[in-house]
Design a protein around this motif. Structure first.
Motif, PDB file in Angstrom:
ATOM      1  N   ARG A  96       3.715  -9.001 -12.429  1.00 33.76           N
ATOM      2  CA  ARG A  96       5.177  -8.973 -12.510  1.00 33.76           C
ATOM      3  C   ARG A  96       5.625  -7.525 -12.587  1.00 33.76           C
ATOM      4  N   CYS A  97       6.554  -7.166 -11.737  1.00 33.00           N
ATOM      5  CA  CYS A  97       7.013  -5.781 -11.683  1.00 33.00           C
ATOM      6  C   CYS A  97       8.504  -5.777 -11.358  1.00 33.00           C
ATOM      7  N   SER A  98       9.273  -4.944 -12.054  1.00 34.31           N
ATOM      8  CA  SER A  98      10.730  -4.942 -11.927  1.00 34.31           C
ATOM      9  C   SER A  98      11.234  -4.094 -10.764  1.00 34.31           C
ATOM     10  N   VAL A  99      10.333  -3.380 -10.069  1.00 36.33           N
ATOM     11  CA  VAL A  99      10.726  -2.515  -8.950  1.00 36.33           C
ATOM     12  C   VAL A  99       9.831  -2.805  -7.750  1.00 36.33           C
ATOM     13  N   PRO A 100      10.225  -2.341  -6.562  1.00 34.15           N
ATOM     14  CA  PRO A 100       9.348  -2.531  -5.388  1.00 34.15           C
ATOM     15  C   PRO A 100       7.951  -1.953  -5.624  1.00 34.15           C
ATOM     16  N   LEU A 101       6.945  -2.659  -5.120  1.00 35.38           N
ATOM     17  CA  LEU A 101       5.549  -2.313  -5.380  1.00 35.38           C
ATOM     18  C   LEU A 101       4.836  -1.913  -4.094  1.00 35.38           C
ATOM     19  N   VAL A 102       4.152  -0.764  -4.158  1.00 36.51           N
ATOM     20  CA  VAL A 102       3.242  -0.326  -3.094  1.00 36.51           C
ATOM     21  C   VAL A 102       1.834  -0.372  -3.675  1.00 36.51           C
ATOM     22  N   LEU A 103       0.896  -0.938  -2.941  1.00 27.96           N
ATOM     23  CA  LEU A 103      -0.479  -1.066  -3.427  1.00 27.96           C
ATOM     24  C   LEU A 103      -1.450  -0.406  -2.455  1.00 27.96           C
ATOM     25  N   THR A 104      -2.316   0.463  -2.966  1.00 30.08           N
ATOM     26  CA  THR A 104      -3.441   0.941  -2.178  1.00 30.08           C
ATOM     27  C   THR A 104      -4.610  -0.010  -2.413  1.00 30.08           C
ATOM     28  N   LEU A 105      -4.951  -0.738  -1.380  1.00 33.78           N
ATOM     29  CA  LEU A 105      -6.045  -1.712  -1.418  1.00 33.78           C
ATOM     30  C   LEU A 105      -7.210  -1.095  -0.644  1.00 33.78           C
ATOM     31  N   HIS A 106      -8.123  -0.457  -1.365  1.00 35.87           N
ATOM     32  CA  HIS A 106      -9.191   0.295  -0.714  1.00 35.87           C
ATOM     33  C   HIS A 106     -10.117  -0.605   0.101  1.00 35.87           C
ATOM     34  N   VAL A 134      -5.910  -9.946  -7.003  1.00 35.39           N
ATOM     35  CA  VAL A 134      -5.464  -9.363  -5.730  1.00 35.39           C
ATOM     36  C   VAL A 134      -4.733 -10.347  -4.825  1.00 35.39           C
ATOM     37  N   PRO A 135      -5.256 -11.552  -4.558  1.00 37.57           N
ATOM     38  CA  PRO A 135      -4.522 -12.453  -3.654  1.00 37.57           C
ATOM     39  C   PRO A 135      -3.112 -12.778  -4.145  1.00 37.57           C
ATOM     40  N   ARG A 136      -2.911 -12.775  -5.466  1.00 35.94           N
ATOM     41  CA  ARG A 136      -1.594 -13.080  -6.028  1.00 35.94           C
ATOM     42  C   ARG A 136      -0.637 -11.898  -5.915  1.00 35.94           C
ATOM     43  N   ILE A 137      -1.187 -10.691  -5.979  1.00 35.60           N
ATOM     44  CA  ILE A 137      -0.349  -9.487  -5.916  1.00 35.60           C
ATOM     45  C   ILE A 137       0.177  -9.246  -4.506  1.00 35.60           C
ATOM     46  N   LEU A 138      -0.652  -9.476  -3.504  1.00 39.06           N
ATOM     47  CA  LEU A 138      -0.314  -9.073  -2.143  1.00 39.06           C
ATOM     48  C   LEU A 138       0.999  -9.683  -1.662  1.00 39.06           C
ATOM     49  N   LYS A 139       1.296 -10.877  -2.124  1.00 34.10           N
ATOM     50  CA  LYS A 139       2.537 -11.537  -1.718  1.00 34.10           C
ATOM     51  C   LYS A 139       3.772 -10.803  -2.246  1.00 34.10           C
ATOM     52  N   LYS A 140       3.589  -9.997  -3.291  1.00 32.19           N
ATOM     53  CA  LYS A 140       4.724  -9.347  -3.945  1.00 32.19           C
ATOM     54  C   LYS A 140       4.877  -7.883  -3.538  1.00 32.19           C
ATOM     55  N   CYS A 141       3.964  -7.377  -2.718  1.00 35.52           N
ATOM     56  CA  CYS A 141       4.003  -5.968  -2.323  1.00 35.52           C
ATOM     57  C   CYS A 141       5.008  -5.732  -1.206  1.00 35.52           C
ATOM     58  N   LYS A 142       5.751  -4.631  -1.317  1.00 32.27           N
ATOM     59  CA  LYS A 142       6.596  -4.204  -0.209  1.00 32.27           C
ATOM     60  C   LYS A 142       5.757  -3.591   0.904  1.00 32.27           C
ATOM     61  N   LYS A 143       4.662  -2.935   0.510  1.00 31.65           N
ATOM     62  CA  LYS A 143       3.769  -2.328   1.492  1.00 31.65           C
ATOM     63  C   LYS A 143       2.370  -2.255   0.918  1.00 31.65           C
ATOM     64  N   ILE A 144       1.375  -2.504   1.767  1.00 32.20           N
ATOM     65  CA  ILE A 144      -0.033  -2.392   1.383  1.00 32.20           C
ATOM     66  C   ILE A 144      -0.636  -1.244   2.193  1.00 32.20           C
ATOM     67  N   ILE A 145      -1.291  -0.341   1.495  1.00 30.04           N
ATOM     68  CA  ILE A 145      -1.965   0.785   2.142  1.00 30.04           C
ATOM     69  C   ILE A 145      -3.463   0.561   2.030  1.00 30.04           C
ATOM     70  N   THR A 146      -4.180   0.816   3.112  1.00 27.92           N
ATOM     71  CA  THR A 146      -5.628   0.876   3.017  1.00 27.92           C
ATOM     72  C   THR A 146      -6.099   2.148   3.720  1.00 27.92           C
ATOM     73  N   VAL A 147      -7.407   2.387   3.776  1.00 28.62           N
ATOM     74  CA  VAL A 147      -7.888   3.736   4.058  1.00 28.62           C
ATOM     75  C   VAL A 147      -8.579   3.905   5.414  1.00 28.62           C
ATOM     76  N   SER A 148      -8.599   2.854   6.233  1.00 27.58           N
ATOM     77  CA  SER A 148      -9.172   2.964   7.580  1.00 27.58           C
ATOM     78  C   SER A 148      -8.640   1.815   8.424  1.00 27.58           C
TER      79      SER A 148
END
Length: 371
Positions: A96-106, A134-148
């Motif tokens: 749960r997060c009150s602001v937009p969420l960006v996640l780096t998913l390595h 992780v599977p529960r968070i991804l639905k709530k992310c504004k953007k997902i970053i990965t590294v390749s």
């Protein structure tokens, strides 16, 4: 913008891959004059490796355990700070997060089948926690970053994520990894008595392929006239003994050096002093150690799977990491063929120059502003 960056573990003394990615990216963001304000949220630790500046404040949160820190203390702090967005840098985030969420998913290694449990209780608990969260968070992310691009495609297909929600931003490497004209042998002798050794950065994670690497090294010793010693980082003697016994190669132990954790500031000297770096991993989402060794002019033998060929490039020495004889044969080629060896030194230095933390930070800021 006012941006909160979760970097919980960057103050711990024994840092590992994701810690360095967060730390080095934050340092580059700190150098920019772009009117953004950053709050870096960390857990207390002994290595205060980041200093506050006019555009960056450090918020220390104390907690008895990782789960409470991330799921309770962090969301409270975010709500209190009133930031525009939260960037979580190490695979997991608050549910749960009150602001937009960006996640780096390595990577999503913990969502893939595995051969056996991790011998480390800490790694085993982390594996289960990530599978749950992780599977529960991804639905709530504004953007997902990965590294390749490899990992980007892997995540998109495995978790059915639309392509517009996920992007790849390459890692960089620290510029203290470079060729040294004068090698400090005092640093080398802290870990191994001589130069021109082989080096392998392993840990107990099965993906690091420690057992097959040791088997390949035993095959190398059978054929090599030089018999270079092997320096192994991050593995304890009892674990190495178990692998040697498992592979039936306990006789090679006299050639092994295993000092445990090697400080990052010593690694550049060790790469420069090494003959070659063994990185035949079974699974990498990026592989920063490859770039570090290449930037030092040290030939690298990599696995020919996952993101390693993408990062190391078409000129890298890539082998099937499931076949110890291929690793051994490539090492012997490097030892025998001086022309090949010199080409790999030059290729690695050129290839590494395509990556930097400044580029990483620039891409990250562009992404922040799209939100």
């Amino acid at each position: 913008m006012t941006i909160a960056i979760e970097a919980q573990r960057i103050f711990r003394p024994n840092k590992h891959g994701m810690d360095f990615v967060a730390l080095e990216t934050i340092r580059e963001l700190q150098k920019r004059n772009d009117d953004n304000k950053y709050f870096v949220i960390v857990a207390p630790g002994e290595d205060r490796c980041l200093e506050e500046t006019s555009n960056l404040s450090i918020i220390e949160l104390k907690s008895s355990n990782y789960l409470f820190w991330e799921q309770v203390a962090l969301p409270r702090a975010i709500k209190h700070l009133g930031v525009d967005l939260l960037h979580c840098t190490s695979n997991t985030a608050p549910l749960r997060c009150s602001v937009p969420l960006v996640l780096t998913l390595h990577d999503i290694i913990y969502l893939e089948p595995r051969q056996h449990r991790s011998p480390s209780l800490y790694q085993e608990m982390g594996w289960h926690y990530r599978r749950l969260v992780v599977p529960r968070i991804l639905k709530k992310c504004k953007k997902i970053i990965t590294v390749s691009q490899f990992e980007c495609n892997r995540i998109r297909h495995a978790l059915n994520i639309p392509s517009e929600y996920i992007t790849a931003i390459y890692n960089g490497y620290n510029t203290h990894f470079r060729q040294q004209s004068d090698i400090n042998m005092d640093i080398v002798r802290k870990y191994i008595p001589q130069k021109d050794f082989l080096i392998f950065l392993g840990n107990t994670d099965p993906k690091k392929n420690a057992a097959r690497t040791l088997k390949a090294y035993s095959l190398y010793l059978e054929q090599s006239l030089i018999k270079r010693p092997l320096l192994i980082a991050d593995l304890k003697e009892e674990y190495i003994d178990s692998l040697l016994q498992q592979e039936g190669i306990s006789d090679i132990k006299q050639y092994l050096y295993y000092p445990g954790y090697i400080a990052n500031h010593d690694l550049a000297t060790l790469y420069n002093a090494a003959f070659a770096f063994l990185y035949p991993s079974l699974r990498e989402s990026f592989g920063i150690p490859m770039l570090e060794a290449m930037a030092c002019g040290t030939p690298v033998i990599i696995g020919n799977i996952s993101a390693m060929p993408e990062v190391a490039g078409p000129g890298a020495l890539a082998v099937n990491p499931y076949k110890p004889e291929e690793i051994s044969d490539m090492l012997l080629k490097l030892e025998i063929d001086s022309t090949l060896y010199q080409k790999q030194k030059e290729y690695g230095i050129t290839r590494a120059q395509q990556f930097s933390w400044k580029k990483t930070a620039n891409e990250l800021v562009k992404l922040y502003h799209t939100l």
